[in-house]
Design a protein around this motif. Structure first.
Motif, PDB file in Angstrom:
ATOM      1  N   LEU A  14       0.832  -1.205   0.000  1.00 39.90           N
ATOM      2  CA  LEU A  14       0.000   0.000   0.000  1.00 39.90           C
ATOM      3  C   LEU A  14       0.867   1.255   0.000  1.00 39.90           C
ATOM      4  O   LEU A  14       0.587   2.217  -0.724  1.00 39.90           O
ATOM      5  CB  LEU A  14      -0.959  -0.012   1.189  1.00 39.90           C
ATOM      6  CG  LEU A  14      -1.933  -1.192   1.222  1.00 39.90           C
ATOM      7  CD1 LEU A  14      -2.783  -1.149   2.487  1.00 39.90           C
ATOM      8  CD2 LEU A  14      -2.803  -1.214  -0.016  1.00 39.90           C
ATOM      9  N   LEU A  15       1.914   1.239   0.782  1.00 39.52           N
ATOM     10  CA  LEU A  15       2.859   2.351   0.795  1.00 39.52           C
ATOM     11  C   LEU A  15       3.543   2.482  -0.560  1.00 39.52           C
ATOM     12  O   LEU A  15       3.661   3.584  -1.106  1.00 39.52           O
ATOM     13  CB  LEU A  15       3.900   2.146   1.909  1.00 39.52           C
ATOM     14  CG  LEU A  15       4.959   3.233   2.072  1.00 39.52           C
ATOM     15  CD1 LEU A  15       4.321   4.562   2.450  1.00 39.52           C
ATOM     16  CD2 LEU A  15       5.967   2.806   3.123  1.00 39.52           C
ATOM     17  N   ASP A  16       3.958   1.344  -1.113  1.00 44.99           N
ATOM     18  CA  ASP A  16       4.618   1.356  -2.425  1.00 44.99           C
ATOM     19  C   ASP A  16       3.701   1.895  -3.522  1.00 44.99           C
ATOM     20  O   ASP A  16       4.168   2.478  -4.495  1.00 44.99           O
ATOM     21  CB  ASP A  16       5.101  -0.050  -2.797  1.00 44.99           C
ATOM     22  CG  ASP A  16       6.181  -0.576  -1.855  1.00 44.99           C
ATOM     23  OD1 ASP A  16       6.755   0.231  -1.094  1.00 44.99           O
ATOM     24  OD2 ASP A  16       6.425  -1.797  -1.873  1.00 44.99           O
ATOM     25  N   ALA A  17       2.393   1.697  -3.355  1.00 46.23           N
ATOM     26  CA  ALA A  17       1.419   2.202  -4.327  1.00 46.23           C
ATOM     27  C   ALA A  17       1.139   3.685  -4.131  1.00 46.23           C
ATOM     28  O   ALA A  17       0.397   4.288  -4.907  1.00 46.23           O
ATOM     29  CB  ALA A  17       0.121   1.409  -4.217  1.00 46.23           C
ATOM     30  N   GLY A  18       1.723   4.266  -3.086  1.00 48.86           N
ATOM     31  CA  GLY A  18       1.557   5.694  -2.847  1.00 48.86           C
ATOM     32  C   GLY A  18       0.309   6.056  -2.068  1.00 48.86           C
ATOM     33  O   GLY A  18      -0.070   7.219  -2.016  1.00 48.86           O
ATOM     34  N   LEU A  19      -0.328   5.071  -1.448  1.00 53.01           N
ATOM     35  CA  LEU A  19      -1.539   5.350  -0.680  1.00 53.01           C
ATOM     36  C   LEU A  19      -1.193   5.873   0.708  1.00 53.01           C
ATOM     37  O   LEU A  19      -0.280   5.380   1.360  1.00 53.01           O
ATOM     38  CB  LEU A  19      -2.385   4.088  -0.544  1.00 53.01           C
ATOM     39  CG  LEU A  19      -2.960   3.536  -1.850  1.00 53.01           C
ATOM     40  CD1 LEU A  19      -3.644   2.199  -1.600  1.00 53.01           C
ATOM     41  CD2 LEU A  19      -3.937   4.522  -2.459  1.00 53.01           C
ATOM     42  N   THR A  20      -1.954   6.855   1.156  1.00 52.52           N
ATOM     43  CA  THR A  20      -1.773   7.395   2.502  1.00 52.52           C
ATOM     44  C   THR A  20      -2.626   6.595   3.482  1.00 52.52           C
ATOM     45  O   THR A  20      -3.543   5.858   3.083  1.00 52.52           O
ATOM     46  CB  THR A  20      -2.208   8.865   2.576  1.00 52.52           C
ATOM     47  OG1 THR A  20      -3.629   8.933   2.347  1.00 52.52           O
ATOM     48  CG2 THR A  20      -1.465   9.721   1.566  1.00 52.52           C
ATOM     49  N   LYS A  21      -2.353   6.767   4.762  1.00 49.02           N
ATOM     50  CA  LYS A  21      -3.152   6.094   5.786  1.00 49.02           C
ATOM     51  C   LYS A  21      -4.612   6.525   5.674  1.00 49.02           C
ATOM     52  O   LYS A  21      -5.527   5.699   5.782  1.00 49.02           O
ATOM     53  CB  LYS A  21      -2.615   6.407   7.179  1.00 49.02           C
ATOM     54  CG  LYS A  21      -3.334   5.640   8.274  1.00 49.02           C
ATOM     55  CD  LYS A  21      -2.828   5.989   9.659  1.00 49.02           C
ATOM     56  CE  LYS A  21      -1.443   5.434   9.855  1.00 49.02           C
ATOM     57  NZ  LYS A  21      -0.967   5.558  11.246  1.00 49.02           N
ATOM     58  N   ALA A  22      -4.845   7.819   5.426  1.00 48.96           N
ATOM     59  CA  ALA A  22      -6.216   8.325   5.297  1.00 48.96           C
ATOM     60  C   ALA A  22      -6.932   7.668   4.115  1.00 48.96           C
ATOM     61  O   ALA A  22      -8.121   7.327   4.209  1.00 48.96           O
ATOM     62  CB  ALA A  22      -6.209   9.837   5.145  1.00 48.96           C
ATOM     63  N   GLN A  23      -6.231   7.482   3.021  1.00 51.20           N
ATOM     64  CA  GLN A  23      -6.840   6.842   1.852  1.00 51.20           C
ATOM     65  C   GLN A  23      -7.167   5.375   2.126  1.00 51.20           C
ATOM     66  O   GLN A  23      -8.220   4.883   1.714  1.00 51.20           O
ATOM     67  CB  GLN A  23      -5.908   6.959   0.635  1.00 51.20           C
ATOM     68  CG  GLN A  23      -5.789   8.374   0.112  1.00 51.20           C
ATOM     69  CD  GLN A  23      -4.684   8.512  -0.924  1.00 51.20           C
ATOM     70  OE1 GLN A  23      -3.621   7.905  -0.796  1.00 51.20           O
ATOM     71  NE2 GLN A  23      -4.941   9.326  -1.946  1.00 51.20           N
ATOM     72  N   VAL A  24      -6.279   4.687   2.804  1.00 45.89           N
ATOM     73  CA  VAL A  24      -6.527   3.283   3.130  1.00 45.89           C
ATOM     74  C   VAL A  24      -7.724   3.174   4.071  1.00 45.89           C
ATOM     75  O   VAL A  24      -8.600   2.318   3.888  1.00 45.89           O
ATOM     76  CB  VAL A  24      -5.273   2.628   3.744  1.00 45.89           C
ATOM     77  CG1 VAL A  24      -5.582   1.241   4.285  1.00 45.89           C
ATOM     78  CG2 VAL A  24      -4.148   2.575   2.715  1.00 45.89           C
TER      79      VAL A  24
END
Length: 149
Positions: A14-24
C-alpha cells in the motif's frame, strides 16, 4: 519502525502504491471493513524491555494479557482506549489511559481482577503504572536499568 521493517525485508504494497493512511482508511470504510477506524498500534515487541530477549512466548503472553485486559475492563464499564502491557521480565507493568488510572486504582476488586488477568497470561507479577499510558515509557527504564531485573 519503518526502518526496522525495511531492514528485515518487510513488504509494504500500500505504501509502495503511494496510498496514505487516510486513503486506506477511507477505502476500508467504503468497503465495509470493521477495521477501518482501528487505532494504530505499535509492534508487540515494543512492549518488551530493552535487554530482554524477544521470543514468541513473550510476545504471546503480552498479547494474551492485553486482550484479557481489554475484555476485563470493558466488562467493568471502563472505557478502553490506550492500553499497553510492558514486559519487564517476570513483572508486567500495565499502562491504561491516564484518565482511567484513578478509576481502576480506586476499585480494589477491579484492580485485583486486572492484576489477576495479567498473571493468568503468564507473568509472575503485575502492577498498574500510576502515570498511565504514554508513548516512550520504556525509554524511562534506561535510566534505571536494574530496577526491574
Amino acid at each position: 519502525g519503518m526502518r526496522a521493517a525495511a531492514e528485515r525485508g518487510a513488504v509494504t504494497p500500500l505504501l509502495d502504491a503511494g496510498l496514505t493512511k487516510a486513503q486506506v482508511r477511507q477505502a476500508s470504510k467504503d468497503w465495509g471493513l470493521v477495521t477501518w477506524d482501528k487505532p494504530a498500534a505499535a509492534c508487540l515487541s515494543s512492549r518488551i524491555a530493552f535487554g530482554i530477549e524477544v521470543t514468541r512466548d513473550r510476545l504471546a503472553r503480552v498479547e494474551r494479557a492485553e486482550e484479557g485486559l481489554r475484555s476485563t475492563l470493558a466488562g467493568a464499564g471502563v472505557a478502553v482506549g490506550d492500553l499497553r502491557v510492558r514486559d519487564l521480565g517476570e513483572l508486567a507493568r500495565v499502562e491504561i489511559a491516564a484518565d482511567q488510572v484513578a478509576n481502576v486504582l480506586a476499585q480494589p476488586e477491579l484492580l485485583a481482577t486486572v492484576l489477576a488477568t495479567v498473571r493468568a497470561a503468564g507473568f509472575e507479577a503485575a502492577e498498574v503504572d500510576p502515570q498511565g499510558f504514554r508513548s516512550g515509557a520504556m525509554n524511562e527504564l534506561l535510566a534505571e536499568p536494574d530496577r526491574y531485573r
